[in-house]
Scaffold this motif. Structure first.
Motif, PDB file in Angstrom:
ATOM      1  N   TYR A   7      57.872  24.418  35.317  1.00  0.00           N
ATOM      2  CA  TYR A   7      56.840  24.582  36.863  1.00  0.00           C
ATOM      3  C   TYR A   7      56.536  23.101  37.318  1.00  0.00           C
ATOM      4  N   SER A   8      57.537  22.127  37.246  1.00  0.00           N
ATOM      5  CA  SER A   8      58.172  21.081  37.841  1.00  0.00           C
ATOM      6  C   SER A   8      56.834  20.499  38.806  1.00  0.00           C
ATOM      7  N   GLY A   9      55.904  20.920  37.437  1.00  0.00           N
ATOM      8  CA  GLY A   9      54.751  19.873  37.195  1.00  0.00           C
ATOM      9  C   GLY A   9      53.510  20.797  38.378  1.00  0.00           C
ATOM     10  N   TYR A  10      54.568  22.200  39.020  1.00  0.00           N
ATOM     11  CA  TYR A  10      52.935  22.891  40.096  1.00  0.00           C
ATOM     12  C   TYR A  10      51.492  23.369  39.159  1.00  0.00           C
ATOM     13  N   LYS A  11      50.339  23.067  39.677  1.00  0.00           N
ATOM     14  CA  LYS A  11      49.716  23.581  39.101  1.00  0.00           C
ATOM     15  C   LYS A  11      48.987  24.941  39.241  1.00  0.00           C
ATOM     16  N   SER A  12      48.135  25.475  39.318  1.00  0.00           N
ATOM     17  CA  SER A  12      47.440  27.014  39.446  1.00  0.00           C
ATOM     18  C   SER A  12      46.905  27.339  38.779  1.00  0.00           C
ATOM     19  N   GLY A  13      45.713  28.086  38.710  1.00  0.00           N
ATOM     20  CA  GLY A  13      44.979  28.587  38.596  1.00  0.00           C
ATOM     21  C   GLY A  13      43.109  29.691  38.519  1.00  0.00           C
ATOM     22  N   TYR A  14      42.416  30.005  37.798  1.00  0.00           N
ATOM     23  CA  TYR A  14      41.394  30.831  38.183  1.00  0.00           C
ATOM     24  C   TYR A  14      39.848  29.563  38.469  1.00  0.00           C
ATOM     25  N   VAL A  15      39.799  29.156  39.264  1.00  0.00           N
ATOM     26  CA  VAL A  15      38.270  28.885  39.478  1.00  0.00           C
ATOM     27  C   VAL A  15      37.264  29.630  40.117  1.00  0.00           C
ATOM     28  N   ALA A  16      35.972  29.362  38.862  1.00  0.00           N
ATOM     29  CA  ALA A  16      35.018  30.242  38.835  1.00  0.00           C
ATOM     30  C   ALA A  16      34.119  29.525  39.855  1.00  0.00           C
ATOM     31  N   ILE A  17      33.176  30.307  40.752  1.00  0.00           N
ATOM     32  CA  ILE A  17      32.542  29.354  41.328  1.00  0.00           C
ATOM     33  C   ILE A  17      30.976  29.946  40.983  1.00  0.00           C
ATOM     34  N   ALA A  18      30.276  29.663  39.945  1.00  0.00           N
ATOM     35  CA  ALA A  18      29.331  30.011  39.354  1.00  0.00           C
ATOM     36  C   ALA A  18      27.823  29.252  39.677  1.00  0.00           C
ATOM     37  N   ALA A  85      29.773  38.645  36.453  1.00  0.00           N
ATOM     38  CA  ALA A  85      29.534  36.774  36.823  1.00  0.00           C
ATOM     39  C   ALA A  85      29.793  36.167  36.056  1.00  0.00           C
ATOM     40  N   LEU A  86      29.523  36.912  34.865  1.00  0.00           N
ATOM     41  CA  LEU A  86      29.324  36.394  33.302  1.00  0.00           C
ATOM     42  C   LEU A  86      31.514  36.752  33.438  1.00  0.00           C
ATOM     43  N   ALA A  87      31.786  37.875  33.254  1.00  0.00           N
ATOM     44  CA  ALA A  87      33.510  38.209  33.318  1.00  0.00           C
ATOM     45  C   ALA A  87      33.966  36.943  33.742  1.00  0.00           C
ATOM     46  N   ALA A  88      33.961  36.490  35.356  1.00  0.00           N
ATOM     47  CA  ALA A  88      34.501  35.745  35.711  1.00  0.00           C
ATOM     48  C   ALA A  88      34.683  34.389  34.821  1.00  0.00           C
ATOM     49  N   LEU A  89      33.336  34.418  34.355  1.00  0.00           N
ATOM     50  CA  LEU A  89      33.124  33.211  33.939  1.00  0.00           C
ATOM     51  C   LEU A  89      34.036  33.138  32.462  1.00  0.00           C
ATOM     52  N   HIS A  90      34.636  34.124  32.202  1.00  0.00           N
ATOM     53  CA  HIS A  90      35.082  34.057  30.578  1.00  0.00           C
ATOM     54  C   HIS A  90      36.418  33.596  31.528  1.00  0.00           C
ATOM     55  N   ASP A  91      37.215  34.013  32.413  1.00  0.00           N
ATOM     56  CA  ASP A  91      39.441  34.408  32.799  1.00  0.00           C
ATOM     57  C   ASP A  91      39.201  33.597  33.594  1.00  0.00           C
ATOM     58  N   ALA A  92      37.986  32.395  33.445  1.00  0.00           N
ATOM     59  CA  ALA A  92      38.354  31.360  34.770  1.00  0.00           C
ATOM     60  C   ALA A  92      38.790  30.474  33.864  1.00  0.00           C
ATOM     61  N   ASP A  93      40.159  29.522  34.007  1.00  0.00           N
ATOM     62  CA  ASP A  93      40.654  27.954  34.270  1.00  0.00           C
ATOM     63  C   ASP A  93      39.286  27.005  34.055  1.00  0.00           C
ATOM     64  N   VAL A  94      38.952  27.135  35.206  1.00  0.00           N
ATOM     65  CA  VAL A  94      37.600  25.575  35.549  1.00  0.00           C
ATOM     66  C   VAL A  94      36.407  26.576  36.137  1.00  0.00           C
ATOM     67  N   ILE A  95      36.142  26.068  35.282  1.00  0.00           N
ATOM     68  CA  ILE A  95      33.910  26.298  36.116  1.00  0.00           C
ATOM     69  C   ILE A  95      33.539  25.789  37.197  1.00  0.00           C
TER      70      ILE A  95
END
Ligand code: GDP
Ligand code: MG
Length: 308
Positions: A7-18, A85-95
């Motif tokens: 990914y040439s150093g590119y970063k991406s992912g899901y962040v759950a705001i809890a 809310a719980l599903a979002a926590l489980h799916d996230a890369d970062v909480i």
């Protein structure tokens, strides 16, 4: 080939705001995305459906998931909100655990801390102490330790979503914790939440703003028509559903005054969000027990959890 090279150093992912209701989740999302994508209210639980906020830079694409608040399962709707809310926590890369640092942690923070602890195996947790501008330096230290106790090992940062304090620092911290990955969404897309859903949320927020505690959370909004007349003008017709005849009277008010005030506030907010002139027409209708009726919940757009 290593992940970094791919990914040439590119970063991406899901962040759950809890965070429990009213800690500032929607305010933070709005500030980070520079646009009103989440309805901000002085009353808790305005945000009821999962929505994405997408922040794209040269280095990373951060996909925020604003989770509906955690609260007691008295109604079907509340149970649903919890599972979302719980599903979002489980799916996230970062909480991202957002707390109101101007108050001491309470039972809701503790419950949330435990939930986060139970899913965070190998998952980074960032503890953001929001509303920190309200605290003295001494208080900050004490609160920081109190909240850190709920999520040992979390990376701590003090911010103020309202005063725009340390938000760049927060972005940097999140980016550091994200895995390497592709740009999932086009770079100018900031949400998957459609204009009409945001409009419904803003109408709801306007109702809660004026009605205060009189009709606690028994209101649902349905957008009946959303006509884009041209680029600068739109016509929206919406129905405000209440559970009782007496509530209908309160929403309409004497001589229709209350509904007019709600309509004006909602219209201004929708105009600010969409950047165009809005003609808004509101109706009020009684729909008994909509909160306990699964079919109605579905009609109002509350779909079950699962993937993003
Ligand atoms: P949510 O329920 O977590 O989405 O919370 P909201 O974003 O709706 O915010 C709840 C209330 O807290 C609103 O009145 C915000 O203006 C206020 N608020 C949010 N962030 C801050 C902050 O950094 N400092 C202060 N003093 N108030 C804040
Ligand atoms: Mg919110």
């Amino acid at each position: 080939m290593s992940e970094k090279n791919e990914y040439s150093g590119y970063k991406s992912g899901y962040v759950a705001i809890a965070g429990k209701p009213n800690v500032g989740k929607s305010t933070l999302m709005n500030k980070l995305l520079h646009q009103k994508v989440a309805a901000v209210s002085i009353k808790p639980q305005t945000t009821r459906k999962r929505q994405l906020g997408i922040l794209t830079s040269e280095k990373a694409q951060i996909i925020f998931v604003d989770t509906p608040g955690l609260h007691r399962p008295d109604y079907k709707l509340s149970k649903f909100i919890n599972s979302e809310a719980l599903a979002a926590l489980h799916d996230a890369d970062v909480i991202l655990f957002l707390v109101d640092a101007s108050q001491t942690p309470d039972e809701e923070d503790e419950i949330l801390g435990r939930e986060i602890g139970s899913v965070r195996t190998k998952k980074p947790v960032i503890l953001a102490l929001n509303k920190s501008e309200l605290l003295s330096a001494d208080e900050k230290g004490v609160r920081g330790e109190q909240y850190q106790g709920l999520v040992p090992g979390a990376i701590k940062i003090e911010i103020s979503a309202l005063k725009d304090k340390n938000l760049d620092g927060l972005i940097t911290l999140i980016t550091e914790q994200l895995p390497h990955g592709p740009q999932y969404f086009p770079k100018d897309q900031i949400t998957d939440y459609y204009e009409r859903e945001i409009a419904a949320d803003l109408i709801r927020a306007a109702c809660l703003y004026y009605l205060q505690d009189e009709i606690p959370h028994s209101i649902a909004i349905r957008i009946d028509e959303f006509l884009e007349r041209d680029e600068d003008n739109a016509y929206i017709a919406a129905t405000v559903f209440v559970e009782r005849e007496s509530h209908k009277g309160m929403v309409i008010g004497k001589g229709g005054e209350m509904l007019k005030k709600i309509g004006t506030l909602a219209r201004l907010e929708i105009e600010a969000m969409s950047g165009r002139k809005i003609y808004l027409e509101l109706r009020v209708k009684v729909e008994k027990n909509w909160r306990n009726n699964a079919a109605l919940l579905k009609r109002f757009g509350y779909t079950a959890g699962g993937g993003i």
